[in-house]
Design a protein around this motif. Sequence first.
Motif, mmCIF file in Angstrom:
data_model
loop_
_atom_site.group_PDB
_atom_site.id
_atom_site.type_symbol
_atom_site.label_atom_id
_atom_site.label_comp_id
_atom_site.label_asym_id
_atom_site.label_seq_id
_atom_site.Cartn_x
_atom_site.Cartn_y
_atom_site.Cartn_z
ATOM 1 N N VAL A 150 -4.902 -13.658 10.349
ATOM 2 C CA VAL A 150 -3.676 -14.053 11.066
ATOM 3 C C VAL A 150 -4.020 -14.712 12.390
ATOM 4 O O VAL A 150 -3.452 -15.735 12.775
ATOM 5 N N GLN A 160 -4.023 -14.712 -2.575
ATOM 6 C CA GLN A 160 -3.053 -13.809 -1.960
ATOM 7 C C GLN A 160 -2.939 -14.075 -0.461
ATOM 8 O O GLN A 160 -1.862 -14.024 0.119
ATOM 9 N N SER A 200 -0.480 -16.505 1.546
ATOM 10 C CA SER A 200 0.880 -16.147 1.957
ATOM 11 C C SER A 200 0.991 -16.063 3.478
ATOM 12 O O SER A 200 2.078 -16.163 4.038
ATOM 13 N N LEU A 201 -0.152 -15.886 4.150
ATOM 14 C CA LEU A 201 -0.110 -15.754 5.600
ATOM 15 C C LEU A 201 0.237 -17.044 6.331
ATOM 16 O O LEU A 201 0.490 -17.007 7.539
ATOM 17 N N TYR A 256 2.718 -18.184 6.424
ATOM 18 C CA TYR A 256 4.045 -17.852 6.949
ATOM 19 C C TYR A 256 4.067 -17.981 8.472
ATOM 20 O O TYR A 256 5.056 -18.420 9.060
ATOM 21 N N VAL A 257 2.946 -17.580 9.116
ATOM 22 C CA VAL A 257 2.928 -17.625 10.575
ATOM 23 C C VAL A 257 2.898 -19.058 11.092
ATOM 24 O O VAL A 257 3.160 -19.314 12.261
ATOM 25 N N PHE A 286 5.432 -17.891 -0.989
ATOM 26 C CA PHE A 286 6.106 -16.770 -0.364
ATOM 27 C C PHE A 286 7.105 -17.243 0.687
ATOM 28 O O PHE A 286 8.234 -16.758 0.767
ATOM 29 N N SER A 326 9.096 -12.507 -5.787
ATOM 30 C CA SER A 326 7.805 -13.097 -5.406
ATOM 31 C C SER A 326 6.680 -12.087 -5.595
ATOM 32 O O SER A 326 5.584 -12.430 -6.043
ATOM 33 N N TYR A 354 3.405 -12.820 -7.963
ATOM 34 C CA TYR A 354 2.028 -12.661 -7.498
ATOM 35 C C TYR A 354 1.287 -11.653 -8.368
ATOM 36 O O TYR A 354 0.137 -11.854 -8.751
ATOM 37 N N ASN A 374 -2.810 -6.363 -6.446
ATOM 38 C CA ASN A 374 -2.479 -7.694 -6.942
ATOM 39 C C ASN A 374 -1.270 -8.324 -6.280
ATOM 40 O O ASN A 374 -0.813 -9.372 -6.704
ATOM 41 N N VAL A 375 -0.752 -7.664 -5.260
ATOM 42 C CA VAL A 375 0.352 -8.259 -4.502
ATOM 43 C C VAL A 375 -0.149 -8.484 -3.085
ATOM 44 O O VAL A 375 -0.767 -7.596 -2.507
ATOM 45 N N PRO A 376 0.083 -9.667 -2.493
ATOM 46 C CA PRO A 376 -0.426 -9.926 -1.146
ATOM 47 C C PRO A 376 0.091 -8.919 -0.143
ATOM 48 O O PRO A 376 1.225 -8.420 -0.274
ATOM 49 N N LEU A 382 1.106 -9.308 2.869
ATOM 50 C CA LEU A 382 2.310 -9.743 3.572
ATOM 51 C C LEU A 382 3.562 -9.467 2.738
ATOM 52 O O LEU A 382 4.575 -8.989 3.251
ATOM 53 N N VAL A 383 3.469 -9.741 1.447
ATOM 54 C CA VAL A 383 4.617 -9.508 0.563
ATOM 55 C C VAL A 383 4.932 -8.010 0.515
ATOM 56 O O VAL A 383 6.093 -7.599 0.583
ATOM 57 N N ALA A 441 -2.918 -6.845 11.850
ATOM 58 C CA ALA A 441 -2.347 -8.033 12.493
ATOM 59 C C ALA A 441 -1.154 -8.574 11.714
ATOM 60 O O ALA A 441 -0.287 -9.240 12.270
ATOM 61 N N THR A 456 4.160 -10.159 11.879
ATOM 62 C CA THR A 456 5.167 -10.990 11.229
ATOM 63 C C THR A 456 6.523 -10.312 11.138
ATOM 64 O O THR A 456 7.534 -10.985 10.945
ATOM 65 N N ALA A 496 -2.318 -9.112 17.808
ATOM 66 C CA ALA A 496 -2.216 -10.516 17.391
ATOM 67 C C ALA A 496 -0.901 -11.119 17.885
ATOM 68 O O ALA A 496 -0.855 -12.279 18.314
ATOM 69 N N ARG A 537 0.171 -14.559 20.854
ATOM 70 C CA ARG A 537 1.197 -15.601 20.843
ATOM 71 C C ARG A 537 2.117 -15.470 22.051
ATOM 72 O O ARG A 537 2.451 -16.446 22.714
#
Lengths: 225, 246, 242
Positions: A69, A167, A170-171, A173-174, A181, A201, A205, B74-76, B78-79, B183, B187, B194, B198
């Motif tokens: 990130v 995977q 998807s980041l 996004y930032v 995603f 989603s 995935y 198997n899922v990110p 973030l998701v 980090a 989001t 992190a 910003r």
Amino acid sequence: MYEFDWSSIPGALPFLWSGMMLTLKITVVAVSVGIIWGTLLALMRMSGIKPLSLFAASYVNLFRSIPLVLVLLWFFLLVPSLLSNFFNIPRSSDTRLVSAMVAFALFEAAFYAEIIRSGIRSIPKSQVAASLALGMTYAQAMRLVILPQAFRNMVPLLLTQGIILFQDTSLVYVSALADFFGTAYKVGDRDGRLVELLLFSGAVYFIICFSASLLVKHFQKKRVS
Amino acid sequence: MNYHWNWAIFLSDVPSGGETYFGWMMDGLEATVALSLSAWIMALVVGLLMGVLRTVPNRWLSGIAAIYVEVFRNVPLLVQLFIWYFVLPELLPLSIGNAYKALNPMLQQFMAAMICLALFTGARVCEQVRSGINSLPRGQKAAGLALGFTLPQTYRYVLLPMAIRIILPPLTSEFLNIFKNSAVASTIGLMELAAQSRQLSDYTAQTYESFIAVTLAYVMINAIVIILMHRIEARAHVPGAFGGEK
Amino acid sequence: MISIRNVSKHYGQFQVLTDCSTEIKKGEVIVICGPSGSGKSTLIKCVNGLEPFQQGEIIVKDISVGDPKTNLSKLRAHVGMVFQNFELFPHMSIIDNLCIAQTQVLGRSREEAVTRGLKLLERVGLSIQADKFPGQLSGGQQQRVAIARALAMDPICMLFDEPTSALDPEMVNEVLDVMIGLAQEGMTMMVVTHEMGFARKVANRVIFMDQGRIIEDAPKEDFFSTPRSERAQQFLSKILQH
């Protein structure tokens, strides 16, 4: 009980598909560049030349100790200002995709470098000795004998890292980039059906990554037999 | 070049007063460490339990653990985080859901991130524990059972003590990963390290200093964890094992 | 004490044991020999339930091993087993290896367990090693500790699965001496081994197995002088050459 309403999804499929295309684009570029740059880094680190190996070691250690990130934010915020401050290139939206791709490639290369380095080291030193004894130079031994064997052993690990990279995209996004995603989120937010789109989603995935990992396992089994 | 370096900006007060920018960064560091440590402890508990289940003879139990691992691998990340933060409150029974949504937003963010990280990392710890147990000689389990230990006793006194020592190095990697993965919580609005990079860059316009400082903070966390784990590995070392001294 | 009646076991398509039967009285020492793959290790692992079997029954002092209602842990607490690879617990000191099952399975106090453990270590000649760790001992020493660990549970019988096969030649005798001492004290023993010298010295009967079946089951004098089956004759002539 929450009332599920999946009706947003069929209409949004073209939109989601273009998001998936972006995801795949980033993945493919990052994997290819990452493997090439990672191989170079691994070779640099294993060479006897002090400045090179020091640079490679520091590079790998740095990128492996900070969050992805942060690297994406670095590139998202700093690269455009760097370009305009130093090179007077005006900021535009295309730079966002490029900076994301560069960020991923540079980041993943550090992980690929470690996989490749241990792959090379797993080949017995006697193979190098045998090659040199035949009159090859060290570079030829690497190119013709060691690297081909090492890569064949490493393919499952390289592929698995690729799945992880898929995977990780998807980041973006930032960076407000519209990957799969990001697109799903936008659609969900727009239609007030965030729950359904997020679950959708996640399921997509899961299906892609699970199938890919099964393929890798199958591929591994075939190699051993 | 057009950029004006100013490292002293960290000692300046923030517009709302009461803290310096450095203080903001420290708040972020605090949030990162708190989130990572609490998630790590949960991950160890879950991972150990699931890793043991993965290796028991009962097909149902090891199957449940296998499903757990596959879903969370198997899922990110973030998701998963967004699902915990946005979806779970909606799926809870109405009364509990409303009570949860009335909580302090920061608490909601922290809890969603903590559970997400714990279960995500737990799946990876599970696989480590499983490979550690499977790498032990077959006879160890037989020897434990032959002495009259039940299977749980065999795991507790014979298998796990050695398996955990074997997997200390990969566990260290997972521990480091949790700090980095924390980090992602930025989001959903959690003001960890992190996110601070910003915010600092937005408020001070000293982009380079902000990012370099936060990067150094992560590097430092990394170094501290590695040193700590080396100490633990040294203390856990079994004399004579792995070809040590005789 | 131990009754093995018509025991058969298959592993998938592979038939590991076929219709094995024998009776072992209290105080008897039985040596089981045969070529590798004959099922001898599997047979003794069936006696303490470490390996399940599909047909037949095994009774150890009135307890039916194959009965699903039998509490196997309780049975195993009273049947001692010694493994080919010693299988000491590497993360515990020698004395802890001896005490852990005494305290956790038999419920003895730590003091009592340590006292008994030290006595047994002295009996096998290793009391000075009590605080060392298995990785610091030689193979012969580890196996003697393993025997002491099994004895610490006051077993009614002892099962040995090729106890000296993983040892360097010069250490075989120190372990066999301990086993001979045990036999002379009247312990009921089932020993899978190639060491025919041991069999000649203390065995009451010798069982010869081949391809999952018991081919011969005779008192030792009979076995060594006039083996009835050709297979046993071949086997004996091969291993007795050196």
